[in-house]
Enzyme design. Structure first.
Site, PDB file in Angstrom:
ATOM      1  N   ASP A  87       0.940  -1.193   0.111  1.00  0.00           N
ATOM      2  CA  ASP A  87      -0.040  -0.099  -0.244  1.00  0.00           C
ATOM      3  C   ASP A  87       0.839   1.282   0.170  1.00  0.00           C
ATOM      4  O   ASP A  87       2.101   1.077   0.290  1.00  0.00           O
ATOM      5  CB  ASP A  87      -0.780   0.074   1.341  1.00  0.00           C
ATOM      6  CG  ASP A  87      -0.160   0.037   2.455  1.00  0.00           C
ATOM      7  OD1 ASP A  87       0.720  -0.880   2.799  1.00  0.00           O
ATOM      8  OD2 ASP A  87      -0.534   1.096   3.268  1.00  0.00           O
ATOM      9  N   GLU A 151      -0.165  -0.890   5.811  1.00  0.00           N
ATOM     10  CA  GLU A 151       0.973  -0.074   6.701  1.00  0.00           C
ATOM     11  C   GLU A 151       0.851   1.304   6.805  1.00  0.00           C
ATOM     12  O   GLU A 151       1.125   1.842   7.802  1.00  0.00           O
ATOM     13  CB  GLU A 151       2.298  -0.627   6.043  1.00  0.00           C
ATOM     14  CG  GLU A 151       3.626  -0.218   6.755  1.00  0.00           C
ATOM     15  CD  GLU A 151       3.972   1.140   6.851  1.00  0.00           C
ATOM     16  OE1 GLU A 151       4.920   1.676   7.782  1.00  0.00           O
ATOM     17  OE2 GLU A 151       3.742   1.936   6.039  1.00  0.00           O
TER      18      GLU A 151
END
Length: 466
Positions: A87, A151
């Site tokens: 991400d 994250e």
């Protein structure tokens, strides 16, 4: 062994960069959750593509409900986990070399959102495992590459994963920098709010909005001012611009003026590398002699507690430092003000010497003086793995072997994936002295550094798992 690994990556360098570019093209910032896709379409898509790539390399993979993907080097008991994420933070503004999700190579760099954080490092780790596999190097224990997808927004993906799986005895994350990050600061992701009586007097501030994520120093801010001539507002903006370097753009319609601030967006772990558009906007609004109101008083209070350029927390009363982990840093990153209420958040990275009493309680009291509530009270603890441990010493040896530079341990403000793991450290991929504009415009990775990182990771896998 070193010669074999060097030759391997000379042959496979271009393929590795192509696979990085393939992932960078996927817009994978967190989006609206959908059935079976907890973080939206983009994160689920990038995970599927990465796992498919690994499967074609001959690895066994597992998708943990689109939270996390796992790629196993072999069938042996795991001794090492490598923890990376796919991400990214939102694209943001100010890109000039290329568009955020259109990877572009120039002067030995690959540009695009995620090239450095953390798609490039994730693929470098994947190719490190592929090198060990393709070179048929015998190992006694196993390694696993874990690819997360949340994250940047709290790491709920990893909490999900470790609710199912146990930690490996050793873990490193290629999401920080070389040589080895063995200390990560603790701190506070502080949310605050206040409600107050709306003022109908003019001139006044009817709204102020800024921020994209709590861990990103904002590069943009927008405020609406009613009942004041554009030329007067422009004078205050120019004065602040001259002091701060933040650029202001003004437009007017009737008695309403829209003020836009343009700063430099960066990761909140290194606020001094950016230029906070929100705190610059607060400085402008605080300098204008508006009629007194509860709302204006609270905006001025936030400006006093989080003044522009004070990322060490002196004005907030929380400046502190220690020898191992360095200075506290703090940045005001989100604010939403509508004339009768406000809410926002700040990001504080605190050294090992920080406590609830000298950090949380102090900020809570400073905000409370002005009727602003600190909504959360819990600081997260720092993370420290001994630099003398055999694990850290092995990683440092691998770094030295492929760089020719002396290895050493460092402390950072960023909280990485390994922050809550018992024996986890940061290891790569950024080399000392390189600033890849992480979380900012024109993010890039140095291609030779990615290749060197993959070599180092391959050596580390061999040293730990043989």
């Amino acid at each position: 062994m070193k010669e074999l690994i060097e030759e391997y990556f000379e042959r496979n360098k271009d393929l590795m960069i192509e696979d990085i570019a393939k992932l960078v093209r996927i817009k994978s910032d967190r989006q609206e959750a959908k059935e079976g896709k907890p973080f939206g379409e983009g994160p689920a898509e990038v995970l599927a593509v990465a796992l498919e790539t690994a499967s074609k390399m001959g690895f066994r993979t597992c998708n943990y409900d689109n939270y996390v993907g796992a790629i196993d080097l072999n069938d042996h008991e795991r001794k090492l986990d490598i923890l990376a994420h796919l991400d990214v933070v939102p694209a943001g503004n100010g890109w000039s070399i290329t568009e955020p999700f259109e990877p572009f190579i120039r002067d030995g760099r690959i540009y695009g959102r995620g090239t450095a954080d953390d798609k490039g490092p994730a693929v470098a780790a994947l190719y490190a495992m592929k090198a060990v596999k393709d070179l048929n190097i015998p190992l006694k224990t196993g390694a696993r590459l874990i690819l997360g997808t949340d994250e940047e927004c709290g790491s709920s993906d990893i909490r999900y994963y470790y609710g199912v799986e146990t930690e490996a005895p050793m873990t490193f994350s290629p999401d920080t920098g070389f040589p080895v990050v063995n200390i990560e600061k603790g701190g506070l992701q502080g949310s605050f709010a206040s409600e107050f009586e709306e003022s109908n007097t003019t001139p006044g501030v009817s709204s102020l909005r800024s921020g994209v994520k709590s861990n990103v120093v904002p590069g943009d801010s927008i405020a609406i001012i009613e009942g004041m001539e554009l030329d007067k507002i422009l004078g205050y903006c120019n004065a602040v611009s001259e002091r701060t370097g933040v650029v202001f753009e003004l437009s007017t319609s009737g008695n309403i003026t829209t003020v836009k601030a343009k700063g430099i967006q960066v990761h909140a772990a290194t606020p001094g590398k950016g230029n906070n558009a929100l705190t610059a906007m607060l400085e402008v609004l605080s300098s204008i002699p508006f009629p007194e109101s509860e709302g204006i008083e609270k905006l001025r209070a936030l400006n006093a507690i989080f003044p522009h350029g004070d990322w060490l927390g002196k004005s907030a009363g929380v400046a502190m430092s220690d020898e191992l982990s360095g200075d506290l840093t703090i940045s005001l990153n989100i604010l939403d003000y509508d004339g009768s209420s406000l809410c926002g958040s700040f990001d504080c990275r605190a050294p090992l010497c920080a406590t609830r009493e000298n950090l949380v309680d102090v900020i809570r009291e400073r905000l409370a003086r002005h009727g602003i509530r600190l909504e959360n009270n819990d600081m997260y603890p720092p993370h420290h793995v001994s630099g003398e441990s055999p694990f850290v010493q092995t990683l440092l040896k691998c770094y030295e072997l492929y760089t020719g530079n002396k290895g050493y341990c460092i402390a950072i403000g960023g909280g990485s994936y390994v922050h809550r793991l018992k024996n986890g450290v940061g290891f790569g991929c950024t080399m000392p002295g390189t600033d890849n504009n992480m979380h900012g415009a024109d993010e890039f990775a140095v291609i030779d550094e990615l290749v060197t990182s993959a070599k180092i990771f391959a050596q580390a896998i061999i040293e730990i798992c043989q």
